[in-house]
Design an enzyme around this catalytic site. Structure first.
Site, mmCIF file in Angstrom:
data_model
loop_
_atom_site.group_PDB
_atom_site.id
_atom_site.type_symbol
_atom_site.label_atom_id
_atom_site.label_comp_id
_atom_site.label_asym_id
_atom_site.label_seq_id
_atom_site.Cartn_x
_atom_site.Cartn_y
_atom_site.Cartn_z
ATOM 1 N N VAL A 195 41.638 50.907 35.941
ATOM 2 C CA VAL A 195 41.942 49.671 36.663
ATOM 3 C C VAL A 195 40.817 49.438 37.652
ATOM 4 C CG1 VAL A 195 43.523 48.501 38.243
ATOM 5 C CG2 VAL A 195 44.432 49.907 36.385
ATOM 6 N N GLN B 49 43.143 52.328 46.851
ATOM 7 C CA GLN B 49 41.717 52.629 46.982
ATOM 8 C C GLN B 49 40.971 51.436 47.587
ATOM 9 O OE1 GLN B 49 40.545 55.778 45.789
ATOM 10 N NE2 GLN B 49 38.669 55.333 46.867
ATOM 11 N N GLY C 189 38.406 51.087 42.280
ATOM 12 C CA GLY C 189 38.902 51.265 40.933
ATOM 13 C C GLY C 189 39.506 52.647 40.814
ATOM 14 N N LYS C 190 40.216 52.866 39.737
ATOM 15 C CA LYS C 190 40.815 54.177 39.508
ATOM 16 C C LYS C 190 41.020 54.324 38.012
ATOM 17 C CE LYS C 190 42.388 57.203 42.545
ATOM 18 N NZ LYS C 190 41.517 57.846 43.499
ATOM 19 N N GLY C 191 40.961 55.570 37.552
ATOM 20 C CA GLY C 191 41.186 55.849 36.148
ATOM 21 C C GLY C 191 42.045 57.076 35.991
#
Length: 146
Positions: free
Chosen positions: A81, A112, A126-128
């Site tokens: 995202v 974040q 972003g983050k994964g």
């Protein structure tokens, strides 16, 4: 109910309608809404910014096929995202845990955004992650997954 209070209620309802199954994300949005409501009431233009901020710029879900040590094919789900690039390129880590889903990653990317904005670095958010559980896996299996 004031015009601002009606707009706040409308924005919250739209988010809930759009993402009804994303419990973790909705909880984070509600908590931030509660904190920022006095700001929105004082200056409603920030509500418009917030309304754009809760919608990710990009969200990707994908499969990650890999082979375990016994030669069996495994498939996990992966997510990325990218919430906001307003301050710069996306920055955020990865989470590997069996409970990871799109809602969890979206919640983490949303948080974040605020974390990165409070630093002096010009970084977006972003983050994964994946529902892959590295615990109990060999180094070879973790490498095969990654």
């Amino acid at each position: 109910m004031s015009a601002v209070a009606e707009k706040i209620a409308s924005v919250r309802a739209n988010i809930r309608r759009r993402d009804p199954d994303q419990r973790e994300f909705l909880q984070a949005v509600d908590e931030v809404f509660e904190s920022l409501t006095p700001v929105f009431e004082k200056d409603p233009q920030y509500l418009e910014v917030f309304e754009r901020l809760v919608e990710p710029e990009r969200q990707i879900s994908f499969r990650v096929p890999w082979i375990d040590d016994s030669g069996k094919q495994q498939v996990n789900r992966g997510f990325r995202v990218q919430m906001s690039s307003a301050l710069g390129p996306y920055k955020g880590g990865l989470r590997f845990h069996p409970t990871v889903n799109l809602s969890v990653i979206k919640f983490l990317a949303f948080e974040q955004t605020f974390k990165n904005s409070l630093t002096t670095l010009m970084m977006g958010a972003g983050k994964g992650g994946s529902d892959f559980d590295p615990r109990g896996r060999s180094d070879r299996e973790v490498m095969a997954f990654c």
